[in-house]
Design an enzyme around this catalytic site. Sequence first.
Site, PDB file in Angstrom:
ATOM      1  N   GLU A 121      40.817  57.671  41.051  1.00  0.00           N
ATOM      2  CA  GLU A 121      41.466  56.888  42.111  1.00  0.00           C
ATOM      3  C   GLU A 121      41.466  57.606  43.462  1.00  0.00           C
ATOM      4  O   GLU A 121      42.519  57.911  44.033  1.00  0.00           O
ATOM      5  CB  GLU A 121      42.890  56.515  41.703  1.00  0.00           C
ATOM      6  CG  GLU A 121      42.921  55.550  40.548  1.00  0.00           C
ATOM      7  CD  GLU A 121      44.304  54.934  40.314  1.00  0.00           C
ATOM      8  OE1 GLU A 121      45.307  55.545  40.710  1.00  0.00           O
ATOM      9  OE2 GLU A 121      44.365  53.849  39.720  1.00  0.00           O
ATOM     10  N   GLU A 155      41.238  50.827  33.740  1.00  0.00           N
ATOM     11  CA  GLU A 155      42.632  50.997  33.309  1.00  0.00           C
ATOM     12  C   GLU A 155      43.411  49.693  33.439  1.00  0.00           C
ATOM     13  O   GLU A 155      43.253  48.960  34.416  1.00  0.00           O
ATOM     14  CB  GLU A 155      43.372  52.019  34.187  1.00  0.00           C
ATOM     15  CG  GLU A 155      42.882  53.430  34.119  1.00  0.00           C
ATOM     16  CD  GLU A 155      43.688  54.348  35.049  1.00  0.00           C
ATOM     17  OE1 GLU A 155      44.844  54.005  35.390  1.00  0.00           O
ATOM     18  OE2 GLU A 155      43.148  55.386  35.443  1.00  0.00           O
TER      19      GLU A 155
HETATM   20  C1  GLA Z   1      46.615  55.229  37.806  1.00  0.00           C
HETATM   21  C2  GLA Z   1      45.973  56.519  37.364  1.00  0.00           C
HETATM   22  C3  GLA Z   1      46.370  56.931  35.989  1.00  0.00           C
HETATM   23  C4  GLA Z   1      47.811  56.633  35.696  1.00  0.00           C
HETATM   24  C5  GLA Z   1      48.067  55.178  35.955  1.00  0.00           C
HETATM   25  C6  GLA Z   1      49.474  54.764  35.629  1.00  0.00           C
HETATM   26  O1  GLA Z   1      45.833  54.140  37.636  1.00  0.00           O
HETATM   27  O2  GLA Z   1      44.592  56.511  37.472  1.00  0.00           O
HETATM   28  O3  GLA Z   1      46.123  58.318  35.871  1.00  0.00           O
HETATM   29  O4  GLA Z   1      48.625  57.417  36.504  1.00  0.00           O
HETATM   30  O5  GLA Z   1      47.866  54.932  37.317  1.00  0.00           O
HETATM   31  O6  GLA Z   1      49.663  53.399  35.852  1.00  0.00           O
END
Ligand code: GLA
Length: 671
Positions: free
Chosen positions: A149, A305
Amino acid sequence: MEPTFQRILYGGDYNPNQWSREIWTEDMRMFQDARINSATINVFSWAKIQPSEETYDFSELDDIVDMLSRENYDIVLATSTAALPAWMVKRYPEVARTDYEGVRHKFGGRHNACPNSPVFQKFARNLAGKLAERYGSNKHVACWHISNEYGGECYCEHCTSAFRVWLRKKYKTIEALNKAWNMEFWGHLVYDWDEIVLPNALSDGIGYNKTAFAGLSIDYCRFNSDSLLANFTMERDAIREFDKDTPITTNLMGTYKALDYFKWAKEMDIVSWDNYPSYNTPWSSTAMRHDLMRGLKGAPFMLMEQTPSQQNWQRYNSLKRPGQMRAQSYQTVAHGADTIQFFQLRRSVGGCEKFHGAVIAHAGIEDTRVFREVKQLGQELEKLGTMTLGSENKAEVGIVFDWDNYWALEYTSGPSEDITYVNTIHQYYKYFYEKNIAVDMVPVDADFSNYKVIVAPVLYMVKQGMKEALEKYVADGGVLVTTYMSGIVDESDNVHLGGYPGPLRKLAGVWVEEIDALAPEQKNKAVFADGTKTECGLVCDLMHLEGAECIAKYGADFYAGMPAVTKNTFGNGAVYYIGTRLDTEGLNKIMNSIVEKALVAPVIDEPTELEVVVRTSKDAEFYFIMNFKDGEYPVPACFTGETDVLSEKKIESGETMKKYEVRIVRRAISK
Ligand code: GLA
Ligand code: ZN
């Protein structure tokens, strides 16, 4: 399209290093039961695999990779560079970021490296190379996941110097820069590149979101996006020295503002993204983000995710209701995903994410609602097999999304602070979503000729070449819909002089003389030729017709009777200019007539409350039929007698679907 993977990757972030080895064995057994076939590992392990400047220790990672390889997982291998090790920050404080207030950070947090720190760059590149050298030839490594991210900003001395270099390359002379940023304003002229400072709270920033010099701040946004992108390509290239063909990605975040994802996607082999709607996010808004992520490369993407149950970081982390995660996952596949991955596979024992949902809860057993739902979905995806992989989403409507425009529109001071980019785009997207009309989210330099209708709301920044491209598109028969706050500035945020909407004036056949801003409690009316009156507000363009015809007029205030919505015929096509924020009824009225005239077809030929999306492969069309509404609604009659791929049952006439129910119908394409 050739699929990137051999099967639907089903799994997610897996952090076994937080657990004892007995738990690993237990994990393997439980994951197999849930049909999990993929794990994303090594996302935040830098301190573990490089305990000091001189030493690397891959022993634990070796064991994890061996275990997953033995069990035939598709491994998504991250490079771990998204959180700095403490030793590095201690020895080289420059690797940490300096924030908007000018404060240099210490060790802590994550996503915390200065992108322009040479020390950070050296260590990150080395690590990515070492990982690729060690694991690149493992055929179970299905994908590389660089950092995590990417986002945020840094305002340190390294970034300042790099910004000056970036500007020099762009502007060549200081005079050109002064002109671009209109530095005569407030006597800001600079005479030397060294006089330029980053726009933050110590200089030209106004609060976090505003700026005295949008030209400068937009250039900083571009520079910052490029800086982080250079971090990505640096690691990517280090991997490529040892591994020539495994796809490389990083997880994006939908409409995240700070990074120009269209530019990023060009450097990525496949787009992946993290989808975290809140309890009250409209499903249309999630669908729009999926379409945007697909649009970045015009190709299927990875859902890197989502949470199987709840988040921890939102204000109210409600549980996903029974069936909701499944429906959300199918919506994701429907809009172009070829993977379904979770954050995370086992819930953390400590840290701020210990309340974040996971496939395996703190109870550590399979007998939980969430695990059962994950398993059910796993079984179904296994059944879908490779059927939908690589299949395409086709659309006749394109909605323009542009990060430069996003930055410029929201930096602008006036006429109203309630004009926001993503919300405005979503208002238009939602119209199509509710009609089950497929949409592509497209960049400003897309080939518009692929679409019957192009919608470009709040096209505030009209860059070089766009006037010509849009004029050609419309002259050749295309239909363009644009709105208030369009055609106002050039790429440096200087106004296109000669009357709004500047370069779009001839095309739209209107001149906007003034722009009124309405407070939330103030409203005007759009009055249509048939007498219909609908509410409008936010801003009202005071327009004069210059060839266009008036479709709706204002119904109140001193500009009552002036055009609010217009249509101009231009060559073989037409341009609709919507000069105010219409309410749903008004917008539907206009869009219905546009869609009808342009012969844009919804996915199915009958109205329904259900979401219906199609993906098309070489030999079949897959209709995803989903209920995201509270009520129970009939499956559209056109599917009666066809088989739901998931339940393998025939769809009966009058059959209804409750909230979160899903059907998938496969229709063979006859050759
Ligand atoms: C982000 C991060 C993850 C985790 C999620 C939690 O997407 O990439 O490492 O922290 O949030 O929702
Ligand atoms: Zn920096």
